[in-house]
Design an enzyme around this catalytic site. Structure first.
Site, mmCIF file in Angstrom:
data_model
loop_
_atom_site.group_PDB
_atom_site.id
_atom_site.type_symbol
_atom_site.label_atom_id
_atom_site.label_comp_id
_atom_site.label_asym_id
_atom_site.label_seq_id
_atom_site.Cartn_x
_atom_site.Cartn_y
_atom_site.Cartn_z
ATOM 1 C CG HIS A 46 -1.933 -1.029 1.262
ATOM 2 N ND1 HIS A 46 -2.991 -1.000 2.151
ATOM 3 C CD2 HIS A 46 -2.115 -2.149 0.516
ATOM 4 C CE1 HIS A 46 -3.767 -2.035 1.944
ATOM 5 N NE2 HIS A 46 -3.255 -2.767 0.960
ATOM 6 C CD GLU A 48 -1.944 4.115 3.243
ATOM 7 O OE1 GLU A 48 -1.683 3.545 2.157
ATOM 8 O OE2 GLU A 48 -3.069 4.084 3.764
ATOM 9 C CB CYS A 76 -6.479 -0.621 5.486
ATOM 10 S SG CYS A 76 -4.739 -1.119 5.311
ATOM 11 C CB CYS A 79 -1.932 1.597 6.313
ATOM 12 S SG CYS A 79 -1.555 0.778 4.739
#
Length: 142
Positions: A46, A48, A76, A79
């Site tokens: 992801h 992040e 999420c 993260c």
């Protein structure tokens, strides 16, 4: 946030879900990237996670106490956990994610008693633009 939006648009061009993130320390951009889960065949890639990894490597520190994170979509749970463990100072995000978000939606990760560090959180930054990037991406795939 405009840099994060540019990273999200670049992710969409690569066929990735368009989420972008930028890690900053003061006025210095430490790292910036967009989702790369498909490209890297890595479910943890992801935006992040990528910028936290790059920032920690560049700063040679696992704790990013003086850094702020800008991301186009509410993080999420995975993260949010990484943001907490890396001790990010401030989190700025664009669009909320009622289905998968874990900051102000869903489990509200930073509000849990087991969360050791909670950054200052500012949601809704360039929310309309961030939501539009996502909406356009998914409309084109239907």
């Amino acid at each position: 946030m405009q840099m994060a939006l540019n990273e999200a648009r670049a992710a969409a061009t690569r066929g990735e879900v368009p989420v972008g993130a930028v890690l900053v320390r003061g006025s210095q951009v430490v790292a910036r990237d967009g989702n790369r889960t498909r490209e890297l065949s890595d479910p943890t890639a992801h935006a992040e996670m990528l910028v936290l990894r790059a920032g920690a490597a560049q700063l040679k520190a696992e704790r990013l106490l003086t850094c702020d994170l800008y991301v186009t979509l509410e993080p999420c749970a995975m993260c949010a956990g990484a943001i907490s463990f890396s001790r990010i100072r401030r989190l700025y995000y664009g669009a909320p994610d009622p289905k998968g978000g874990a900051v102000e939606s869903g489990p509200r990760f930073f509000s849990q008693p087991t969360c050791h560090h909670s950054p200052e959180v500012y949601g809704g930054i360039a929310e309309r633009q961030a939501a539009e990037v996502l909406r356009t991406f998914f409309q084109e795939r239907r």
